[in-house]
Design a protein around this motif. Structure first.
Motif, PDB file in Angstrom:
ATOM      1  N   GLY A 257       0.812  -1.211   0.000  1.00  0.00           N
ATOM      2  CA  GLY A 257       0.000   0.000   0.000  1.00  0.00           C
ATOM      3  C   GLY A 257       0.844   1.258   0.000  1.00  0.00           C
ATOM      4  N   THR A 258       1.872   1.311   0.857  1.00  0.00           N
ATOM      5  CA  THR A 258       2.750   2.481   0.911  1.00  0.00           C
ATOM      6  C   THR A 258       3.516   2.649  -0.392  1.00  0.00           C
ATOM      7  N   GLY A 259       4.038   1.528  -0.909  1.00  0.00           N
ATOM      8  CA  GLY A 259       4.775   1.592  -2.164  1.00  0.00           C
ATOM      9  C   GLY A 259       3.904   2.002  -3.329  1.00  0.00           C
ATOM     10  N   SER A 260       2.716   1.432  -3.439  1.00  0.00           N
ATOM     11  CA  SER A 260       1.841   1.744  -4.575  1.00  0.00           C
ATOM     12  C   SER A 260       1.284   3.164  -4.493  1.00  0.00           C
ATOM     13  N   LEU A 261       1.115   3.677  -3.268  1.00  0.00           N
ATOM     14  CA  LEU A 261       0.669   5.067  -3.123  1.00  0.00           C
ATOM     15  C   LEU A 261       1.679   6.011  -3.770  1.00  0.00           C
ATOM     16  N   LEU A 262       2.958   5.781  -3.495  1.00  0.00           N
ATOM     17  CA  LEU A 262       4.012   6.569  -4.126  1.00  0.00           C
ATOM     18  C   LEU A 262       4.061   6.289  -5.630  1.00  0.00           C
ATOM     19  N   GLY A 263       3.930   5.022  -6.004  1.00  0.00           N
ATOM     20  CA  GLY A 263       3.975   4.661  -7.416  1.00  0.00           C
ATOM     21  C   GLY A 263       2.840   5.271  -8.213  1.00  0.00           C
ATOM     22  N   GLY A 264       1.648   5.329  -7.635  1.00  0.00           N
ATOM     23  CA  GLY A 264       0.520   5.932  -8.332  1.00  0.00           C
ATOM     24  C   GLY A 264       0.754   7.404  -8.635  1.00  0.00           C
ATOM     25  N   TYR A 265       1.363   8.091  -7.681  1.00  0.00           N
ATOM     26  CA  TYR A 265       1.709   9.508  -7.895  1.00  0.00           C
ATOM     27  C   TYR A 265       2.716   9.642  -9.033  1.00  0.00           C
ATOM     28  N   LEU A 266       3.738   8.800  -9.021  1.00  0.00           N
ATOM     29  CA  LEU A 266       4.752   8.848 -10.083  1.00  0.00           C
ATOM     30  C   LEU A 266       4.150   8.470 -11.437  1.00  0.00           C
ATOM     31  N   GLY A 267       3.296   7.440 -11.430  1.00  0.00           N
ATOM     32  CA  GLY A 267       2.693   6.989 -12.671  1.00  0.00           C
ATOM     33  C   GLY A 267       1.841   8.058 -13.340  1.00  0.00           C
ATOM     34  N   ALA A 268       1.087   8.809 -12.536  1.00  0.00           N
ATOM     35  CA  ALA A 268       0.256   9.875 -13.094  1.00  0.00           C
ATOM     36  C   ALA A 268       1.110  10.987 -13.695  1.00  0.00           C
ATOM     37  N   ARG A 269       2.189  11.336 -13.011  1.00  0.00           N
ATOM     38  CA  ARG A 269       3.071  12.386 -13.522  1.00  0.00           C
ATOM     39  C   ARG A 269       3.739  11.967 -14.827  1.00  0.00           C
ATOM     40  N   ILE A 270       4.097  10.699 -14.921  1.00  0.00           N
ATOM     41  CA  ILE A 270       4.742  10.204 -16.143  1.00  0.00           C
ATOM     42  C   ILE A 270       3.713  10.003 -17.260  1.00  0.00           C
ATOM     43  N   GLY A 271       2.637   9.301 -16.931  1.00  0.00           N
ATOM     44  CA  GLY A 271       1.652   8.923 -17.941  1.00  0.00           C
ATOM     45  C   GLY A 271       0.996  10.091 -18.628  1.00  0.00           C
ATOM     46  N   ARG A 272       0.666  11.142 -17.889  1.00  0.00           N
ATOM     47  CA  ARG A 272      -0.038  12.280 -18.476  1.00  0.00           C
ATOM     48  C   ARG A 272       0.847  13.082 -19.424  1.00  0.00           C
ATOM     49  N   ARG A 273       2.161  12.859 -19.376  1.00  0.00           N
ATOM     50  CA  ARG A 273       3.087  13.567 -20.258  1.00  0.00           C
ATOM     51  C   ARG A 273       3.390  12.786 -21.537  1.00  0.00           C
ATOM     52  N   LEU A 274       2.907  11.559 -21.627  1.00  0.00           N
ATOM     53  CA  LEU A 274       3.201  10.742 -22.799  1.00  0.00           C
ATOM     54  C   LEU A 274       2.210  11.045 -23.927  1.00  0.00           C
ATOM     55  N   PRO A 275       2.698  11.296 -25.146  1.00  0.00           N
ATOM     56  CA  PRO A 275       1.793  11.445 -26.284  1.00  0.00           C
ATOM     57  C   PRO A 275       1.003  10.156 -26.495  1.00  0.00           C
TER      58      PRO A 275
END
Length: 255
Positions: A214-232
């Motif tokens: 849970g702690t790891g995925s909470l951080l991962g979800g934040y990172l994933g959104a920042r990365i994913g929304r920047r991808l064409p």
């Protein structure tokens, strides 16, 4: 400490790719099995832990999701009902019951991701001719979301790829918007399944594993959104295909 660190790291990576693509369970679930956790305990604990990553992913993709609030309200009950069905099936069916169909489902999802743009153009033309959504899509999409909810509540590996593939074929909106909707629906599935497990299978839950993932995925979800929304869209589609193909190879040849 080594075991805890590896499980936490698996949670971070799973949370990240769940938001961008899906299939994070293919990282965390085998990691737990590697450390000797029973399959049902690993599946249940992993499911509960990944809810946190879904919530941070929803927050990161909130703009895309809010653009389609009415569609989400229409599809959310189907996801919730499917998740409840799948979670209960996990507790009564053999643990390997879905294993043979998982590769087929992933392959189908990848085909739909590839075919999505062409199918979207066709759907848009049909929509323009009719002046409204084609009648079939009004029930096909909720039905498909319900079936994927069953799969997600039962196991959930690559559920995100399947959701993106299905909506990419039946909707005419952009891939990033589809990803935002996917994050909400996938988290609803995980959340409903988690509540179900806590009610009827409390003894199968390892709360230390839940906390680490849970702690790891909470951080991962934040990172994933920042990365994913920047991808064409083209790059995002390619990422989905690559990760989906790797997941397919892993399940077919290494599980």
């Amino acid at each position: 400490m080594l075991e805890a660190s590896v499980i936490f790291a698996a949670g971070v990576w799973a949370g990240t790719i769940n938001v961008i693509v899906g299939s994070g369970t293919l990282i965390t679930f085998p990691t737990l099995l590697l450390f000797g956790y029973a399959p049902i305990t690993a599946n249940v604990s992993n499911n509960i832990g990944l809810v946190a990553g879904g919530l941070s992913g929803i927050h990161g993709y909130r703009a895309e999701a809010l653009r389609h609030r009415s569609l989400l309200l229409r599809l959310a009950p189907a996801s919730a009902a499917g998740a409840l069905t799948g979670a209960l099936l996990l507790l009564v069916l053999p643990a390997e019951a879905f294993k043979t169909v998982v590769p087929v489902l992933i392959l189908l999802g990848l085909v739909m991701v590839v075919a999505g743009p062409a199918m979207q153009r066709r759907t848009a033309r049909r929509h323009a001719q009719l002046g409204s959504a084609p009648p079939a899509s009004r029930w096909t999409l909720p039905a498909g979301i319900y079936l994927l909810g069953i799969y997600g509540g039962y196991f959930g590996a690559a559920q995100g790829i399947l959701l993106v593939g299905l909506m990419g074929v039946l909707l005419t909106i952009g891939l990033q918007d589809i990803n935002g909707i996917k994050n909400v629906l996938g988290t609803i599935v995980n959340g409903i399944a988690a509540v179900t497990f806590m009610v009827v299978a409390w003894d199968r839950i390892d709360w230390q594993v839940v906390g680490l993932i849970g702690t790891g995925s909470l951080l991962g979800g934040y990172l994933g959104a920042r990365i994913g929304r920047r991808l064409p869209p083209g790059v995002l589609r390619a990422v989905i295909l690559v990760i989906g193909a790797l997941a397919l190879v892993k399940i077919v040849f290494f599980d």
